[in-house]
Design a protein around this motif. Structure first.
Motif, mmCIF file in Angstrom:
data_model
loop_
_atom_site.group_PDB
_atom_site.id
_atom_site.type_symbol
_atom_site.label_atom_id
_atom_site.label_comp_id
_atom_site.label_asym_id
_atom_site.label_seq_id
_atom_site.Cartn_x
_atom_site.Cartn_y
_atom_site.Cartn_z
ATOM 1 N N LYS A 67 1.314 -10.122 -5.852
ATOM 2 C CA LYS A 67 2.181 -11.117 -6.693
ATOM 3 C C LYS A 67 1.406 -12.343 -6.402
ATOM 4 N N THR A 68 1.190 -12.740 -5.179
ATOM 5 C CA THR A 68 0.859 -14.009 -5.023
ATOM 6 C C THR A 68 -0.669 -14.296 -5.681
ATOM 7 N N ASN A 69 -1.400 -13.310 -5.438
ATOM 8 C CA ASN A 69 -2.840 -13.423 -6.154
ATOM 9 C C ASN A 69 -2.507 -13.503 -7.587
ATOM 10 N N LEU A 70 -1.902 -12.673 -8.367
ATOM 11 C CA LEU A 70 -1.750 -12.544 -9.663
ATOM 12 C C LEU A 70 -1.051 -14.037 -10.150
ATOM 13 N N GLU A 71 0.076 -14.671 -9.550
ATOM 14 C CA GLU A 71 0.693 -15.848 -10.003
ATOM 15 C C GLU A 71 -0.309 -16.965 -9.721
ATOM 16 N N VAL A 101 -3.328 -0.289 -13.704
ATOM 17 C CA VAL A 101 -4.451 -0.625 -12.664
ATOM 18 C C VAL A 101 -3.837 0.091 -11.350
ATOM 19 N N MET A 102 -4.321 1.316 -10.956
ATOM 20 C CA MET A 102 -3.883 1.762 -9.804
ATOM 21 C C MET A 102 -4.619 1.139 -8.500
ATOM 22 N N VAL A 103 -3.713 0.657 -7.406
ATOM 23 C CA VAL A 103 -4.292 0.007 -6.393
ATOM 24 C C VAL A 103 -3.860 0.711 -5.199
ATOM 25 N N THR A 104 -4.670 1.386 -4.422
ATOM 26 C CA THR A 104 -4.233 2.307 -3.424
ATOM 27 C C THR A 104 -5.440 2.702 -2.444
ATOM 28 N N THR A 105 -4.838 3.136 -1.227
ATOM 29 C CA THR A 105 -5.729 3.729 -0.181
ATOM 30 C C THR A 105 -6.494 4.950 -0.630
ATOM 31 N N GLN A 106 -5.836 5.624 -1.520
ATOM 32 C CA GLN A 106 -6.028 7.200 -1.811
ATOM 33 C C GLN A 106 -7.431 6.842 -2.689
ATOM 34 N N ASN A 107 -8.747 7.009 -2.049
ATOM 35 C CA ASN A 107 -9.952 7.036 -2.845
ATOM 36 C C ASN A 107 -10.788 8.104 -2.635
ATOM 37 N N HIS A 108 -10.280 9.272 -2.628
ATOM 38 C CA HIS A 108 -10.903 10.714 -2.811
ATOM 39 C C HIS A 108 -11.157 11.086 -3.865
ATOM 40 N N PRO A 109 -12.267 11.416 -4.247
ATOM 41 C CA PRO A 109 -12.796 11.695 -5.892
ATOM 42 C C PRO A 109 -11.544 12.587 -6.519
ATOM 43 N N ALA A 110 -11.007 13.416 -5.793
ATOM 44 C CA ALA A 110 -9.914 14.261 -6.526
ATOM 45 C C ALA A 110 -8.563 13.050 -6.883
ATOM 46 N N ASP A 111 -8.490 12.151 -6.065
ATOM 47 C CA ASP A 111 -7.401 11.313 -6.317
ATOM 48 C C ASP A 111 -7.587 10.393 -7.464
ATOM 49 N N ILE A 112 -8.981 9.996 -7.531
ATOM 50 C CA ILE A 112 -9.458 9.088 -8.643
ATOM 51 C C ILE A 112 -9.439 10.224 -9.992
ATOM 52 N N GLN A 113 -9.988 11.252 -9.926
ATOM 53 C CA GLN A 113 -9.927 12.027 -11.067
ATOM 54 C C GLN A 113 -8.490 12.144 -11.630
ATOM 55 N N ARG A 114 -7.427 12.646 -10.642
ATOM 56 C CA ARG A 114 -6.157 12.769 -11.102
ATOM 57 C C ARG A 114 -5.525 11.530 -11.796
ATOM 58 N N ALA A 115 -5.893 10.489 -11.279
ATOM 59 C CA ALA A 115 -5.542 9.157 -11.623
ATOM 60 C C ALA A 115 -6.174 8.913 -13.121
ATOM 61 N N THR A 116 -7.255 9.194 -13.375
ATOM 62 C CA THR A 116 -7.672 8.981 -14.691
ATOM 63 C C THR A 116 -7.388 9.960 -15.694
ATOM 64 N N GLU A 117 -7.010 11.166 -15.366
ATOM 65 C CA GLU A 117 -6.570 12.174 -16.193
ATOM 66 C C GLU A 117 -5.144 11.797 -16.504
ATOM 67 N N ASP A 171 -10.313 -7.056 -3.647
ATOM 68 C CA ASP A 171 -10.744 -8.152 -3.879
ATOM 69 C C ASP A 171 -9.811 -8.778 -4.850
ATOM 70 N N PRO A 172 -9.107 -9.660 -4.520
ATOM 71 C CA PRO A 172 -8.233 -10.354 -5.307
ATOM 72 C C PRO A 172 -8.869 -10.768 -6.784
ATOM 73 N N ASP A 173 -9.960 -11.197 -6.749
ATOM 74 C CA ASP A 173 -10.485 -11.592 -8.101
ATOM 75 C C ASP A 173 -11.044 -10.424 -8.813
ATOM 76 N N GLU A 174 -11.183 -9.390 -8.257
ATOM 77 C CA GLU A 174 -11.557 -8.175 -8.944
ATOM 78 C C GLU A 174 -10.534 -7.694 -9.493
ATOM 79 N N LEU A 175 -9.155 -7.685 -8.793
ATOM 80 C CA LEU A 175 -8.044 -7.065 -9.411
ATOM 81 C C LEU A 175 -7.590 -7.888 -10.407
#
Length: 130
Positions: free
Chosen positions: A18-22, A81-97, A109-113
């Protein structure tokens, strides 16, 4: 000014996002999990331009929440935009699907977000206008 709904069960992460986005000029609302997110969106007369969401949350996880968003015509075109610690390829695929526009791994990185949110909103807006 773009509106973003930040969905995460960890108060310190919600505050950080929230702080970074504001600071970047976004108007920010918060929800503690997927159920609260969907309830808030159902009650809102004006929908956010984007949602940031975690994967692992109580009551309803991020993947299930995104699937519900994409299946509802009213919320189907909100940028996610999913922001998570879950970075296994299967998690990324499920999120994309499920329909996530972008996947960022904590710590992020706040700037990347900010950049990814702007990009996702622009892509969704262009898709809606064509």
């Amino acid at each position: 000014m773009p509106r973003v709904l930040v969905v995460d069960d960890t108060p310190s992460i919600r505050l950080l996002i929230k702080t970074n986005l504001e600071l970047a000029g976004f108007t920010v609302e918060e929800a503690v999990d997927g159920v609260a997110c969907l309830e808030q969106l159902a009650a809102d007369s004006v929908l956010p331009d984007a949602i940031t969401i975690d994967v692992m949350m109580p009551r309803m996880d991020g993947i299930s929440t995104v699937t519900s968003l994409r299946n509802d015509p009213r919320t189907a075109n909100i940028a996610v935009v999913m922001v998570t610690t879950q970075n296994h390829p299967a998690d990324i695929q499920r999120a994309t699907e499920a329909g996530v526009d972008c996947f960022l791994v904590k710590p992020f990185d706040p700037d990347e977000l900010v950049d990814e949110l702007h990009r996702a909103i622009e892509v969704r807006t262009a898709r809606d206008n064509s």
